[in-house]
Scaffold this active site. Structure first.
Site, PDB file in Angstrom:
ATOM      1  N   HIS A 279      38.929 -22.651  -9.495  1.00  0.00           N
ATOM      2  CA  HIS A 279      40.549 -23.100  -9.595  1.00  0.00           C
ATOM      3  C   HIS A 279      40.651 -23.776 -10.705  1.00  0.00           C
ATOM      4  O   HIS A 279      41.295 -24.737 -10.777  1.00  0.00           O
ATOM      5  CB  HIS A 279      40.630 -24.232  -8.252  1.00  0.00           C
ATOM      6  CG  HIS A 279      40.664 -23.533  -6.758  1.00  0.00           C
ATOM      7  ND1 HIS A 279      40.417 -24.033  -5.654  1.00  0.00           N
ATOM      8  CD2 HIS A 279      40.794 -22.117  -6.633  1.00  0.00           C
ATOM      9  CE1 HIS A 279      40.574 -23.425  -4.785  1.00  0.00           C
ATOM     10  NE2 HIS A 279      40.734 -22.210  -5.274  1.00  0.00           N
ATOM     11  N   TYR A 288      32.506 -22.193  -3.205  1.00  0.00           N
ATOM     12  CA  TYR A 288      32.949 -21.237  -4.023  1.00  0.00           C
ATOM     13  C   TYR A 288      31.802 -20.306  -4.638  1.00  0.00           C
ATOM     14  O   TYR A 288      31.514 -19.216  -4.793  1.00  0.00           O
ATOM     15  CB  TYR A 288      33.819 -21.366  -4.707  1.00  0.00           C
ATOM     16  CG  TYR A 288      35.441 -21.172  -4.416  1.00  0.00           C
ATOM     17  CD1 TYR A 288      36.064 -19.815  -4.102  1.00  0.00           C
ATOM     18  CD2 TYR A 288      35.979 -22.221  -3.969  1.00  0.00           C
ATOM     19  CE1 TYR A 288      37.203 -19.904  -3.735  1.00  0.00           C
ATOM     20  CE2 TYR A 288      37.272 -22.142  -3.181  1.00  0.00           C
ATOM     21  CZ  TYR A 288      38.026 -21.130  -3.049  1.00  0.00           C
ATOM     22  OH  TYR A 288      39.361 -20.861  -2.510  1.00  0.00           O
ATOM     23  N   ARG A 343      37.293 -29.437  -1.474  1.00  0.00           N
ATOM     24  CA  ARG A 343      37.823 -29.834  -0.239  1.00  0.00           C
ATOM     25  C   ARG A 343      36.965 -29.649   1.124  1.00  0.00           C
ATOM     26  O   ARG A 343      36.975 -30.009   2.080  1.00  0.00           O
ATOM     27  CB  ARG A 343      38.998 -29.252   0.216  1.00  0.00           C
ATOM     28  CG  ARG A 343      38.873 -27.663   0.241  1.00  0.00           C
ATOM     29  CD  ARG A 343      40.554 -27.083   0.248  1.00  0.00           C
ATOM     30  NE  ARG A 343      40.472 -25.490   0.675  1.00  0.00           N
ATOM     31  CZ  ARG A 343      40.296 -24.672  -0.190  1.00  0.00           C
ATOM     32  NH1 ARG A 343      40.196 -24.765  -1.503  1.00  0.00           N
ATOM     33  NH2 ARG A 343      40.434 -23.278   0.411  1.00  0.00           N
TER      34      ARG A 343
END
Length: 853
Positions: A279, A288, A343
């Site tokens: 991101h 990720y 998150r």
């Protein structure tokens, strides 16, 4: 991310899809050399590899250790078939209504995949699902219905989350097309091509139905997912050009990010220092990054034995480097550190669960490596299995083959269990504003932020109260404890977001995004705020800081890190008048901080701590949680030498927190005159407080905190303290006589001296020359100096701003000559000492070292 770009929905009418579903030979990439028969043979091997990876082989599935996985595959498929039988109107599966929820549509495809998988899994023949044509036909019929009613018609699709349409659905469908290739060819011969054409059309963030390497959506782990899907699609279509193009695109993910400038403008991926970013600005190794590791190892397995494998030559060594330098430092006794999970820290899955995925990847990677590399990887798997405080359940592995390999590896007496980390290690992940400091008894993990790296990540109702997670928040992991009892989702649930360990925060009540706007994002299309817009990313989902100083130096196993705490990008933009009036921003408190990481202690200095707006400010030295029944004791000594009498505010010299049930202790030594506040209370809160979709599970914890509180309107102050893992009261008392001395603690320079280590470390925040002990440095810079008993001096220097072309450091005293220096370091003699001139341009925060005598 969410999306509301409904204007795109009619771009690809369903009636045109089959017409464009021919092999796209004009694409970049090259099919295998040789005849069409050679290519077909390659694709057959590739498809067989995919089936073996997800379903296992007769040999792998015959091992008793794989039995639980096979039983789970079978039980899941039977449960899905029951739900299929009981579906109501508007459902394909019972309880999963379709038509308005992209999540439910993805779930429906997932359920079809889980049924299809059971029909191709060796070892489940006795259950009646293996090679069951009737069951496979039901899966195909389900695909037809979903395509006709909810997916194939483009004007009905692409609502909700962009990930659903470009990655989520395609991942399930692509695997189904492989598993049921023959059945589809016999029963619905045009369906495979139709689905592939639809998947191309749903790549709205791509280009002409393919990957766009210049797209901000097609990066990092997301790009690996997309391209893996396209490899499978190319194989079922017998389209070598598609496979070649997908492999070429995926290989860009595996290249080390070169930030000056980044290729295709992409900052996602692995960096030279082991950092991983997704991101564009989020430290994300533990989520990720783990997904990317899984995908690349799967690519190695998928292409094994095909001529495409030549395109990925050298990839094994690249991924091995990721494991050694990127993942291993972040895993402590089988737990993935929370500060690199974005998150995902608010999810109920644990750090042990995250490491299980890493273990599977390393198991498979070790089978691709050779010699000492293979031995080291296998030894690391054994080490993780033996040191983890949670039993690793291989049933969570994706592949039955991986379970069989794991069982064989553990049984191999010739492979010794060994950590990939040295016993003592300091890692400056400056490219992602993180620092890890490891010793045999503990690991200290520090999260920072800057103009380069986000303060936090909020998205999709996850991580609802993240505001200070990148403001110098730390996690102190202690040997022998079950980390689920002290960190993970329960830590973020029980501990106030304003009192995270290490954080300086204003005393105020902030509201979550859903509370502020009534939705999971700020919706204002007229001002550029749609759910996956760049504005949403910049100001809502993962705002960066406005400070440039964030980083530090490493000298061997020792480290220094510094941070100038500042407001985030949203607050700065609102003050500049570039954000809408109803967009809510929050101002931060101010502080300049340093962390000096030694053997037995981490010394923390803070200066200029306060709030220009006049609010009260709290600096939390530490926060820890424990079960309500745990025997937690607090002892301490006042600066007068008298014993501390209990929780409250007092002029402490030191404090000791001990949890007898966990067998852990932490000491806190106050190196200047402060009146810390100590609290120990039982807190009960719901896990839904931090993530909207969490079960409404109540968590009760003892919450310990020690903080320095400033009243409203107070002048900025400074403070100095040390964290001492596993401290005894005797050791804490000894700090009154050293070994740590604070040399400077101002917003311009912070420095300490450690007598036992003969070390001086400094962070210089302001321009100009500043002095600390034997060191003089022109700032901004981070410097560590250590003198050996024989007079040899080692120096490490970095530029934490990543903006300077050069840094100069002078070691005062006798003139010395260079014994060894890194490239970019020049040594010269000057009056009163020895000068080092370091070229830091485009070094991206890395440390330069020199040895002098």
């Amino acid at each position: 991310m969410q999306t509301s770009r409904r204007a795109l929905l009619s771009l690809f009418p369903a009636a045109t899809l089959l017409a464009v579903a021919q092999p796209l030979q004009a694409w970049a990439g090259s099919p295998p050399a040789g005849t069409a028969a050679d290519a077909a043979a390659d694709h057959a091997v590739l498809l067989g590899n995919v089936v073996a990876m997800f379903a296992g082989t007769a040999d792998s599935n015959a091992r008793p250790e794989v039995g639980a996985k096979l039983a789970a595959i079978d039980a899941t498929a039977r449960a899905r078939l029951t739900a299929l039988d009981r579906a109501g109107q508007g459902e394909l599966f019972r309880g999963v209504p379709l038509g308005t929820s992209d999540t439910n549509l993805t779930t429906s495809f997932q359920y079809l995949y889980e049924i299809a998988l059971a029909t191709r899994t060796p070892g489940t023949t006795a259950s009646g699902l293996r090679d069951n044509v009737a069951v496979q036909t039901r899966v195909v019929d389900g695909l037809v219905r979903l395509y006709d009613d909810y997916y194939g018609t483009q004007s009905k699709g692409y609502y909700g989350n962009w990930f659903t349409w470009e990655i989520g659905i395609s991942s399930h469908v692509s695997k189904i097309l492989v598993l049921l290739k023959d059945r589809l060819a016999q029963y619905r011969p045009g369906l495979t091509a139709a689905y592939v054409a639809s998947m191309d059309a749903y790549l709205r963030n791509g280009k002409d139905g393919d990957v766009d390497l210049d797209s901000r959506f097609h990066t990092g782990a997301n790009l690996a997912d997309i391209t893996t899907n396209r490899i499978l699609q190319g194989a079922v279509l017998d389209d070598g050009a598609r496979i070649g193009k997908a492999i070429a695109d995926q290989l860009t993910v595996f290249a080390t990010v070169a930030p000056y400038p980044p290729r295709h403008g992409v900052t996602d991926g692995f960096y030279a220092d082991g950092s991983f970013i997704q991101h564009a600005s989020v430290a994300y190794t533990g989520s990720y990054g783990t997904g990317l590791l899984t995908r690349v190892v799967q690519t190695l397995k998928i292409l094994d034995g095909t001529s495409y494998a030549q395109d990925i030559d050298g990839l094994v060594d690249t991924v091995r480097t990721w494991v050694v330098d990127g993942f291993a430092p972040l895993i402590f006794e089988g737990w993935m550190m929370d500060m690199v999970k974005g998150r995902a820290v608010s999810r109920t899955a644990t750090g042990y669960d995250s490491v299980a995925a890493v273990v599977e990847a390393v198991v498979d990677l070790s089978s691709c490596a050779s010699g000492s590399d293979a031995t080291a990887l296998k030894g690391y798997v054994k080490y993780l299995e033996r040191t983890s405080k949670a039993v690793l359940d291989p049933k969570s592995f994706v592949s039955p083959v991986s379970i069989a390999r794991y069982a064989a590896l553990l049984a191999d007496a010739s492979v010794p269990a060994k950590d990939l980390n040295p016993a003592e290690r300091n890692v400056a992940f400056n490219a992602m504003d993180r620092t890890v400091h490891r010793r045999p008894g503990y690991a200290f993990a520090l999260a920072r932020s800057s103009t380069r790296i986000s303060k936090y990540e909020y998205m999709s109702g996850e991580n609802l109260m993240p505001w200070f997670q990148g403001d110098g928040a730390h996690h102190l992991y202690l040997r022998g404890q079950d980390q689920t009892q002290v960190f993970g989702v329960d830590h973020y649930t029980a501990v106030s977001p304003y009192r995270l360990a290490g954080v300086t925060a204003p005393v105020e009540n902030r509201r979550t995004i859903p509370e502020l706007y009534g939705t999971l994002w700020y919706d204002n299309p007229g001002r550029g705020f749609t759910s996956s817009s760049e504005s949403q990313n910049t100001y809502v989902y993962f705002p960066r800081g406005t400070n440039t100083f964030s980083g530090g130096a490493s000298l061997g196993a020792y480290g220094a890190a510094g941070l100038v705490q500042a407001d985030d990008a949203a607050y700065a933009a609102k003050q500049a008048g570039t954000l809408p009036d109803d967009f809510v921003v929050y101002r931060n408190a101010e502080a300049t901080k340093s962390w000096f990481m030694f053997d037995d202690e981490i010394v923390v200095l803070a200066a200029g701590v306060g709030d220009p707006a006049g609010r009260p400010v709290t600096t939390t030295v530490d926060s820890r949680i424990a079960a309500p029944s745990d025997a937690v004791t607090l002892t301490g000594e006042l600066r007068t030498g008298r014993a501390w009498s209990g929780p409250g505010t007092a002029p402490l010299a030191w404090l000791r927190y001990a949890n007898r049930d966990q067998g852990t202790a932490v000491g806190y030594v106050f190196l200047d005159a402060q009146h810390p506040t100590v609290a120990l209370e039982t807190v009960t809160r719901s896990r839904r407080l931090v993530r909207a979709s969490n079960p409404d599970t109540m968590v009760s914890k003892q919450v310990f905190s020690v903080s320095v509180d400033q009243a409203a309107g107070a002048r900025p102050t400074s403070m100095a303290y040390a964290l001492v893992p596993h401290a005894t009261e005797t050791a804490l008392t000894s700090y009154a006589r050293g070994p740590v001395t604070v040399l400077a603690n101002t917003p311009r320079i912070q420095a300490v001296q450690h007598a036992g280590l003969r070390m001086v470390a400094a962070n210089v925040f302001a321009p100009g020359t500043h002095h600390a002990g034997r060191l003089s440095a022109d700032g901004p810079a981070s410097v560590i100096l250590q003198e050996a008993p024989d007079g040899t001096i080692r120096v490490a220097v970095s530029d934490p701003t990543m903006e300077r072309d050069a840094v100069s450091v002078t070691v005062r005293g006798r003139r010395m000559k260079a014994v060894s220096v890194d490239d970019g370091v020049r040594v010269g003699r000057v009056r009163g000492g020895t000068r080092l001139d370091i070229t830091t341009r485009h070094a991206h925060g890395r440390s330069f070292t020199a040895t002098l005598l």
